[in-house]
Design a protein around this motif. Structure first.
Motif, mmCIF file in Angstrom:
data_model
loop_
_atom_site.group_PDB
_atom_site.id
_atom_site.type_symbol
_atom_site.label_atom_id
_atom_site.label_comp_id
_atom_site.label_asym_id
_atom_site.label_seq_id
_atom_site.Cartn_x
_atom_site.Cartn_y
_atom_site.Cartn_z
ATOM 1 N N LEU A 164 0.843 -1.199 0.000
ATOM 2 C CA LEU A 164 0.000 0.000 0.000
ATOM 3 C C LEU A 164 0.879 1.250 0.000
ATOM 4 C CD1 LEU A 164 -2.824 1.280 0.221
ATOM 5 C CD2 LEU A 164 -2.578 1.146 2.715
ATOM 6 N N CYS A 165 1.916 1.249 0.832
ATOM 7 C CA CYS A 165 2.854 2.382 0.879
ATOM 8 C C CYS A 165 3.515 2.596 -0.470
ATOM 9 C CB CYS A 165 3.915 2.145 1.950
ATOM 10 S SG CYS A 165 3.325 2.223 3.645
ATOM 11 N N PHE A 166 3.949 1.493 -1.099
ATOM 12 C CA PHE A 166 4.650 1.594 -2.378
ATOM 13 C C PHE A 166 3.698 2.022 -3.497
ATOM 14 C CE2 PHE A 166 8.938 -0.050 -3.789
ATOM 15 C CZ PHE A 166 8.969 0.725 -4.939
ATOM 16 N N ALA A 167 2.440 1.649 -3.379
ATOM 17 C CA ALA A 167 1.474 2.016 -4.406
ATOM 18 C C ALA A 167 1.146 3.508 -4.368
ATOM 19 C CB ALA A 167 0.195 1.200 -4.242
ATOM 20 N N ILE A 168 1.146 4.091 -3.165
ATOM 21 C CA ILE A 168 0.666 5.464 -2.997
ATOM 22 C C ILE A 168 1.772 6.504 -2.880
ATOM 23 C CG2 ILE A 168 -0.650 7.003 -1.481
ATOM 24 C CD1 ILE A 168 -2.421 4.611 -0.795
ATOM 25 N N LEU A 169 2.775 6.257 -2.040
ATOM 26 C CA LEU A 169 3.777 7.291 -1.747
ATOM 27 C C LEU A 169 4.523 7.829 -2.970
ATOM 28 C CD1 LEU A 169 5.309 6.071 1.642
ATOM 29 C CD2 LEU A 169 3.746 7.978 1.238
ATOM 30 N N PRO A 170 4.937 6.976 -3.940
ATOM 31 C CA PRO A 170 5.652 7.522 -5.106
ATOM 32 C C PRO A 170 4.821 8.486 -5.950
ATOM 33 C CG PRO A 170 6.094 5.181 -4.889
ATOM 34 C CD PRO A 170 4.971 5.501 -3.931
ATOM 35 N N ILE A 171 3.499 8.428 -5.828
ATOM 36 C CA ILE A 171 2.650 9.387 -6.549
ATOM 37 C C ILE A 171 3.024 10.796 -6.117
ATOM 38 C CG2 ILE A 171 0.281 10.222 -6.879
ATOM 39 C CD1 ILE A 171 -0.686 7.370 -6.467
ATOM 40 N N PHE A 172 3.393 10.926 -4.855
ATOM 41 C CA PHE A 172 3.738 12.224 -4.276
ATOM 42 C C PHE A 172 5.261 12.413 -4.189
ATOM 43 C CE2 PHE A 172 -0.319 10.720 -2.595
ATOM 44 C CZ PHE A 172 -1.161 11.734 -3.038
ATOM 45 N N PHE A 173 5.968 11.727 -5.099
ATOM 46 C CA PHE A 173 7.410 11.898 -5.290
ATOM 47 C C PHE A 173 8.248 11.437 -4.088
ATOM 48 C CE2 PHE A 173 5.305 14.836 -8.144
ATOM 49 C CZ PHE A 173 5.945 14.584 -9.348
ATOM 50 N N PHE A 174 7.702 10.517 -3.301
ATOM 51 C CA PHE A 174 8.498 9.948 -2.208
ATOM 52 C C PHE A 174 9.570 9.043 -2.819
ATOM 53 C CE2 PHE A 174 9.516 6.948 1.204
ATOM 54 C CZ PHE A 174 9.710 7.828 2.263
ATOM 55 N N PRO A 175 10.823 9.112 -2.337
ATOM 56 C CA PRO A 175 11.927 8.325 -2.927
ATOM 57 C C PRO A 175 11.684 6.812 -2.834
ATOM 58 C CG PRO A 175 12.757 10.031 -1.458
ATOM 59 C CD PRO A 175 11.288 9.964 -1.235
ATOM 60 N N VAL A 176 11.674 6.138 -3.959
ATOM 61 C CA VAL A 176 11.457 4.689 -3.953
ATOM 62 C C VAL A 176 12.674 3.958 -3.387
ATOM 63 C CG1 VAL A 176 9.812 4.726 -5.850
ATOM 64 C CG2 VAL A 176 12.245 4.505 -6.345
ATOM 65 N N PHE A 177 13.825 4.612 -3.430
ATOM 66 C CA PHE A 177 15.023 4.020 -2.836
ATOM 67 C C PHE A 177 14.795 3.737 -1.347
ATOM 68 C CE2 PHE A 177 18.874 4.805 -0.312
ATOM 69 C CZ PHE A 177 19.680 3.776 -0.774
ATOM 70 N N VAL A 178 14.156 4.670 -0.667
ATOM 71 C CA VAL A 178 13.869 4.512 0.759
ATOM 72 C C VAL A 178 12.936 3.333 0.981
ATOM 73 C CG1 VAL A 178 12.813 5.590 2.787
ATOM 74 C CG2 VAL A 178 14.214 6.956 1.238
ATOM 75 N N LEU A 179 11.938 3.199 0.123
ATOM 76 C CA LEU A 179 10.995 2.088 0.238
ATOM 77 C C LEU A 179 11.698 0.744 0.028
ATOM 78 C CD1 LEU A 179 7.996 3.639 -1.718
ATOM 79 C CD2 LEU A 179 8.068 3.154 0.729
ATOM 80 N N ALA A 180 12.608 0.698 -0.934
ATOM 81 C CA ALA A 180 13.353 -0.536 -1.200
ATOM 82 C C ALA A 180 14.244 -0.909 -0.022
ATOM 83 C CB ALA A 180 14.192 -0.380 -2.467
ATOM 84 N N VAL A 181 14.878 0.079 0.585
ATOM 85 C CA VAL A 181 15.742 -0.163 1.736
ATOM 86 C C VAL A 181 14.915 -0.669 2.921
ATOM 87 C CG1 VAL A 181 17.225 0.934 3.462
ATOM 88 C CG2 VAL A 181 17.528 1.471 1.039
ATOM 89 N N VAL A 182 13.751 -0.047 3.130
ATOM 90 C CA VAL A 182 12.854 -0.484 4.210
ATOM 91 C C VAL A 182 12.418 -1.925 3.974
ATOM 92 C CG1 VAL A 182 10.574 -0.176 5.251
ATOM 93 C CG2 VAL A 182 12.020 1.811 4.791
ATOM 94 N N SER A 183 12.110 -2.246 2.732
ATOM 95 C CA SER A 183 11.688 -3.595 2.379
ATOM 96 C C SER A 183 12.772 -4.608 2.719
ATOM 97 C CB SER A 183 11.362 -3.671 0.887
ATOM 98 O OG SER A 183 10.897 -4.950 0.532
ATOM 99 N N GLY A 184 14.016 -4.281 2.404
ATOM 100 C CA GLY A 184 15.129 -5.176 2.706
ATOM 101 C C GLY A 184 15.349 -5.340 4.196
ATOM 102 N N ALA A 185 15.241 -4.228 4.936
ATOM 103 C CA ALA A 185 15.453 -4.271 6.377
ATOM 104 C C ALA A 185 14.357 -5.062 7.080
ATOM 105 C CB ALA A 185 15.508 -2.847 6.933
ATOM 106 N N PHE A 186 13.145 -5.000 6.558
ATOM 107 C CA PHE A 186 12.008 -5.641 7.224
ATOM 108 C C PHE A 186 11.772 -7.075 6.752
ATOM 109 C CE2 PHE A 186 7.649 -6.476 8.443
ATOM 110 C CZ PHE A 186 7.533 -5.831 9.659
ATOM 111 N N PHE A 187 11.885 -7.307 5.453
ATOM 112 C CA PHE A 187 11.542 -8.617 4.900
ATOM 113 C C PHE A 187 12.747 -9.464 4.502
ATOM 114 C CE2 PHE A 187 7.949 -5.773 3.743
ATOM 115 C CZ PHE A 187 6.949 -6.402 4.480
ATOM 116 N N GLY A 188 13.932 -8.852 4.441
ATOM 117 C CA GLY A 188 15.099 -9.590 3.973
ATOM 118 C C GLY A 188 15.289 -9.424 2.475
ATOM 119 N N LEU A 189 16.386 -9.942 1.958
ATOM 120 C CA LEU A 189 16.755 -9.734 0.560
ATOM 121 C C LEU A 189 15.749 -10.338 -0.417
ATOM 122 C CD1 LEU A 189 18.653 -8.753 -1.637
ATOM 123 C CD2 LEU A 189 20.033 -10.815 -1.293
ATOM 124 N N PHE A 190 15.414 -11.617 -0.238
ATOM 125 C CA PHE A 190 14.550 -12.282 -1.215
ATOM 126 C C PHE A 190 13.126 -11.738 -1.201
ATOM 127 C CE2 PHE A 190 11.515 -15.677 -2.332
ATOM 128 C CZ PHE A 190 11.861 -15.843 -3.658
#
Length: 209
Positions: free
Chosen positions: A47-73
């Motif tokens: 949901l965060c990834f679907a909405i936040l980039p519409i408002f120019f939120f950095p997707v790099f931050v979302l990817a890093v959060v994803s790795g920290a929370f869910f792991g690499l795979f």
């Protein structure tokens, strides 16, 4: 007239809210948000990834959060899925906002490029750090790329970068691993920038109707 007013209102809304993520949303706040959803944390992240980039939120931050929370795979899987959901949503938002707008001549050239050339261009622009992810999401407003070509070119362009960015988050608690991940990201960025010199969008007569 009513359509133009609606479009202006939506554009103004997006621009105004674009300031909010930079001041009130951080990687830590996103992580805490998705953590509150327990077993549905993956859906909260999407949901965060679907909405936040519409408002120019950095997707790099979302990817890093994803790795920290869910792991690499799993982080890579959820990041790709989130990006695809966002791209699909942005395609229709961009098409709606860009319809019936009169563009300057240098942008009108893009409207005459063939779908094949647009596919190659979008793939290259996703793969190479020429135009920011969020800005490129609005590009369908000024060109006639098909939904299928837009999604597929974006997917292929994301694939090499996703595990690199996600890996930075996955190694956030490992100093050595984090350093290696950042070095890989920097090297990949430099190599892709060198590739920019090899890439040109060619405007031939055959590209125009």
């Amino acid at each position: 007239m009513r359509k133009n007013t609606t479009k202006l209102a939506i554009i103004s809304f997006i621009l105004i809210l674009s300031f909010v993520p930079f001041f009130f949303i951080s990687a830590q706040s996103i992580r805490e948000f998705i953590q509150n959803f327990g077993i549905f944390a993956n859906l909260a992240f999407l949901l965060c990834f679907a909405i936040l980039p519409i408002f120019f939120f950095p997707v790099f931050v979302l990817a890093v959060v994803s790795g920290a929370f869910f792991g690499l795979f799993l982080g890579s899987v959820y990041t790709i899925i989130g990006a695809m959901i966002n791209c699909a949503l942005m395609f229709y938002i961009a098409k709606f906002l860009g319809k019936d707008i009169k563009y300057p001549n240098f942008l009108k050239k893009l409207q005459h490029l063939s779908n094949k050339n647009l596919f190659i261009s979008f793939f290259a622009l996703r793969l190479l750090p020429i135009i920011p992810y969020n800005a490129l999401n609005y590009a369908p407003a000024i060109c006639k790329i098909s939904f299928k070509s837009y999604i597929l070119s974006s997917f292929l362009g994301f694939l090499p970068w996703t595990p690199i960015y996600v890996n930075i988050g996955a190694n956030s608690g490992n100093t050595k691993g984090l350093f290696i991940s950042i070095c890989i990201a920097v090297i990949a960025t430099l190599l892709s920038m060198l590739g920019v010199k090899k890439f040109k969008i060619i405007f031939n007569k055959k590209d125009f109707k």
